[in-house]
Structure formats: structure tokens, C-alpha cells
Design an enzyme around this catalytic site. Structure first.
Site, PDB file in Angstrom:
ATOM      1  N   SER A 134       0.851  -1.195   0.000  1.00  0.00           N
ATOM      2  CA  SER A 134       0.000   0.000   0.000  1.00  0.00           C
ATOM      3  C   SER A 134       0.879   1.234   0.000  1.00  0.00           C
ATOM      4  CB  SER A 134      -0.900   0.010   1.240  1.00  0.00           C
ATOM      5  OG  SER A 134      -1.571   1.253   1.375  1.00  0.00           O
ATOM      6  N   TYR A 167      -1.580  -0.408  10.600  1.00  0.00           N
ATOM      7  CA  TYR A 167      -1.686  -0.728   9.175  1.00  0.00           C
ATOM      8  C   TYR A 167      -0.458  -0.226   8.423  1.00  0.00           C
ATOM      9  CZ  TYR A 167      -3.574  -0.931   4.425  1.00  0.00           C
ATOM     10  OH  TYR A 167      -3.769  -1.199   3.089  1.00  0.00           O
TER      11      TYR A 167
END
Length: 286
Positions: A139, A152
Site C-alpha cells: 500500500s 496498518y
């Protein structure tokens, strides 16, 4: 370059990006191992192409379960051309909250450890054959920490470095490693976000781009490209300015808050079944 993608293993195939990649691979005629937690969704997808799928529902952080899945798939369909480690979870995180430490641990187990346990069983057969692609869905959040999203971001930053290390290790073997860094995708993981999501993409668009990149032997892919440029530009700002911009945005919901996405296996919740089972078309696939 046109690398064959006739045999695919995709984790996190129940929805969003994973389901879109599975559907795109099946539409191209590939045999696809559908790995996820929602058996009904996976079986519905497999029913559309009897004989070319098998459904598995392991916890991706469970090495033994993933090894069993890999052995079953390869016994039926052979060594995959590409293994796409897509399974991932997201959730807001607050270091001051003791309960959130379990959230941090579980996010790392799925997003980081789960990639290694996904790749591991396939590496020796791929090396023996002399080709294969290992793709990890990272990501853009792994490039810089975001307030309230530390777990995250840490998992994706770690994944980027892990894939970088693995790429260097495997380069002499003929195996390829691809790092995919999407921005915001229109999936369940972003549905509860209360902050701006520039460059929001449909998962189907991202899935097509990823499979094309793997077929071309790409080692890096950022989606959408312009968001990668924006990320690079923001990275040139002094850290205090960058943080000030981000702190103006609402934080991602924490586990239990409105809009939070479920995190499987959190706080000792029931683990998914680990035994591999083929989906519709099992007999024909043999």
C-alpha cells in the site's frame, strides 16, 4: 514480455480487490485457487467455472494450514505461475489504548506474516521449475505513517521491505517478486473511512492493471500512478508540515467503533476452518 498466468493462487479472494483479481483471472481462462474466509462467496465464484477452481478457507497466518492448502492445490493443478498474497485487514490504532495492542498484533499477523506463510510452500516447487511470480499487495500507506493508522502503516511498510529483500534473494533463481502499492480502492476496507481519499479506484480497474503488470514481469506497481507522484511530492515537505496536513483529517475508526471493518481472529475469536476443501467441480478437476 508475456509471462503465462494460467495457474494462480489468490488470497483474500472473498471481496474487493481479491475477488476482482480472481474474476479477471478466471475470465482469462486461468485455474485459480480461491483463498479466503467466506466460503459461500468463494463457492459462488467457483460455480461459474466448474473444474478450474478450488476453495480454501485457512487463516493466512497459520503456516500449517497454508502448507496444507498449497499441497492440495499443487496435487490437483500443479505449481502456480503466480501467487498473489492479497489478504489484508485495516483498522485505526491508538497506542494509549491497551486493547489496541491486540489489534496491532493481529494486523501484523495477517498483513505481514500472512504474506510469508502464503509464499513459503510454493517457493521450492517454483525454484525447481525455474520460474514463477510472487506478488504482495502492499500500500502507499507503507511509504509514510498516517496519524491513527500506525498498525496498518507499519504492516505495509514492513511488507514493502520484506518483498524488497525477497526480490534480491530470488533474482538468481528466475523467480520474480512484484510489490503492488495501491492507493485507495473502493472496497470494504475503505467504506468506513471518514477522510479524503484522492484517486479512489474501482477494484476491477486495479485488478486488470495488476494482472497485466505480472504478465509483463513488472517488479513494482503503484495504483493509480498519479497518486504515487502525489505521495512523492508530499514526501518532500518538512515532516511538521506533512503531519499538520494529515492531522486535519478524521482518523480511521478503531475496532468496535462505527465504520470499523472486522478483523478476523481478533481477541481469540473463532478461527476459520483450516482444512483445505475444493469447491464446485472438484471431481472434474482431478
Amino acid at each position: 514480455m508475456n509471462i503465462p498466468l494460467d495457474n494462480l493462487v489468490i488470497t483474500g479472494a472473498c471481496g474487493g480487490l481479491g475477488r476482482a483479481m480472481a474474476a479477471a483471472g478466471l475470465a482469462r481462462g486461468a485455474r485459480v485457487a480461491l483463498v479466503g474466509l467466506d466460503r459461500s462467496v468463494l463457492e459462488s465464484l467457483a460455480a461459474q467455472v466448474p473444474g478450474r477452481c478450488a476453495v480454501y478457507t485457512p487463516d493466512v497466518s497459520d503456516a500449517a494450514a497454508m502448507q496444507a492448502m498449497a499441497a492440495d492445490w499443487m496435487a490437483r493443478f500443479g505449481t502456480p505461475d503466480a501467487v498473489i498474497a492479497n489478504a489484508g485487514v485495516a483498522g485505526g490504532f491508538d497506542t494509549a489504548q491497551a486493547a489496541d495492542l491486540a489489534v496491532f498484533r493481529r494486523i501484523l499477523e495477517i498483513n505481514l506474516l500472512g504474506v510469508a506463510t502464503t509464499f513459503q510452500p510454493f517457493m521450492a516447487p517454483m525454484r525447481e521449475r525455474g520460474r514463477g511470480t510472487l506478488a504482495g499487495i502492499a500500500s502507499l500507506a507503507g511509504r509514510r505513517g498516517l496519524p491513527g493508522n500506525g498498525a496498518y502503516c507499519a504492516s505495509k511498510a514492513g511488507l514493502i521491505r520484506y518483498l524488497e529483500s525477497l526480490r534480491a534473494e530470488l533474482r538468481p533463481s528466475g523467480l520474480r517478486v512484484c510489490t503492488v502499492s495501491p492507493g485507495y480502492l473502493r472496497t470494504a476496507l475503505t467504506a468506513g473511512n471518514r477522510f479524503a481519499m484522492p484517486g479512489l479506484m474501482a477494484p476491477e480497474t486495479a485488478a486488470d492493471a495488476i494482472l497485466q503488470a505480472l504478465a509483463r514481469g513488472r517488479e513494482q506497481l503503484v495504483l493509480p500512478r498519479r497518486l504515487g507522484w502525489l505521495s512523492n511530492a508530499l514526501g518532500l515537505l518538512p515532516a511538521a508540515w506533512h503531519d499538520a496536513l494529515l492531522l486535519r483529517q478524521p482518523r480511521k475508526p478503531r475496532a468496535g467503533e462505527s465504520g470499523a471493518t472486522p478483523i478476523p481472529g481478533l481477541n481469540g475469536d473463532a478461527a476459520p476452518p483450516s482444512a483445505p476443501r475444493a469447491g464446485p467441480g472438484e471431481t472434474a478437476a482431478r
